[in-house]
Design an enzyme around this catalytic site. Structure first.
Site: not given
Length: 408
Positions: A126, A129, A244, A390, A392
């Protein structure tokens, strides 16, 4: 709506359990029990056993290898594999890019890739990022410029899991620059053998090589390997990430680990008694079990809702909820293993540890394998609060789902 399995579903569960008992290679399940990293060959070997049975991609349409199971049966299958334990089919392929290609890929892409994904003939990674674009994925800078019938790709990806094994990458790239950063992103299928690709290992703090940096220097990608429409990649990425996050809960994995913790706590002694008899330890273990049961009931309600209402997959908010709580519980189980291991979590032999062992110990000081893996596993699973978005970010998604964008 009832959260109790029907006789037919119980029969199906028994069939799955019998298959796992007779078919999972013992060396693979033993590695999972001891939290050892599986090799590429382990995962390929098991997925091909599943594919021969017709169970590698049960959530896909039947025409591409699916089983036509109900949502409940798919849930039972996934949980039983996790609890056995057996590794799931490669998630980057079967759960991520596979469903995207089924929904948005060209006919040529489906014919070329889907059968190979089911049999794990191709290993996928993948490419999302980047440095400075992790949880804020829309900030990505890797660019692809159309040159005739090819895209020319330049940039960098980071934390790319198993890129050193990969034959193909599904890669988010910027194809157009606009005012809104979510616009102008496309999804490309990149052959990892292409000229101009460099893969560099990142050794994580527990000493394993799982993630990598990937660099693209004028990599040429055929335009036919664009998924869907140019500049629509953000929509495809959200679809993929929802799948995911919904699978990160891993109720079966936590069940298997709790079962293992109980076994070890009953056989390991501290202060002259089995650790399982320590009141504080039992309280911590019970608290995790309660949280896990609540997560399991939440997931079962969602599965039952799919069955009753004909929905497919989790909403953004629901996927975020499962991701947050599932990660917290899995991390809590690794903390319990660390507490069980105590000084055995440091896998070295030295005089200080002999002294800690006490009771006049003067024989060989051997660390059990499960204890030697306790610290690496604990550190490894710290990442669960970060990858897939994340915690958050997930709480922001959850707030928008609950308050319609008004709260946060």
């Amino acid at each position: 709506m009832y959260l109790q399995l029907t006789p037919k579903e119980l029969t199906f569960r028994d069939e799955v359990r019998a298959f796992l008992s007779s078919s999972v290679p013992r060396d693979i399940s033993q590695k999972l029990l001891n939290d050892r990293q599986l090799l590429k060959d382990d995962i390929v070997r098991w997925q091909r056993i599943l594919n021969a049975k017709g169970w590698a991609v049960p959530h896909w349409p039947v025409e591409w290898g699916g089983t036509n199971w109900t949502a409940v049966e798919r849930y039972i299958f996934r949980e039983e594999m996790q609890a056995f334990p057996a590794p799931p089919p490669l998630d980057f392929a079967a759960d991520m890019i596979g469903p995207v290609l089924i929904a948005h890929g060209s006919d040529e892409q489906k014919r070329k890739f889907l059968p190979r994904i089911a049999n794990l003939d191709d290993w996928w990674c993948q490419g999302f990022s980047e440095p400075g674009a992790g949880s804020d994925l829309a900030a990505l800078k890797t660019a692809a410029r159309l040159d005739g019938n090819e895209y020319v790709l330049n940039g960098q990806k980071i934390w790319t899991t198993m890129a050193h094994y990969a034959d193909w990458m599904f890669c988010l790239v910027r194809t157009t620059r606009g005012e809104k950063k979510q616009n102008g992103i496309s999804l490309l299928l990149v052959d990892m053998k292409s000229k101009g690709i460099t893969v560099r290992p990142i050794i994580t703090m527990e000493g394993d090589h799982e993630v990598n940096e990937v660099f693209f220097d004028d990599v040429r990608v055929p335009a036919a390997q664009l998924v869907g429409a140019q500049d629509r990649g953000w929509d495809y990425a959200k679809f993929l990430l929802r799948n995911e996050r919904a699978t990160i809960a891993r109720v079966g994995v936590s069940k298997a680990r709790i079962r293992r913790i109980k076994e070890l706590a009953a056989s390991e002694y501290r202060m002259g008694q089995p650790i399982i008899e320590d009141r504080r330890f039992r309280e911590k273990l019970a608290a995790v079990e309660v949280e896990l049961k609540a997560l399991e009931m939440t997931q079962l309600r969602l599965v039952a809702g799919e069955e009753d209402e004909g929905r497919t997959g989790a909403s953004d908010a629901t996927a975020s909820l499962l991701k947050i709580k599932g990660a917290e519980i899995q991390q809590a189980t690794t903390e319990l293993l660390m507490e069980l291991a105590g000084y055995f979590a440091v896998p070295f032999v030295d005089e200080e540890r002999r002294e800690l062992a006490g009771d006049g110990w003067n024989g060989p000081f051997v660390t059990p394998e499960w204890a030697a893996r306790a610290a690496p596993t604990y550190f490894h699973w710290r990442k669960m609060s970060i990858y897939g978005g994340s915690d958050e970010i997930q709480r922001n998604v959850l707030a928008r789902g609950l308050f319609g964008g008004q709260g946060g």
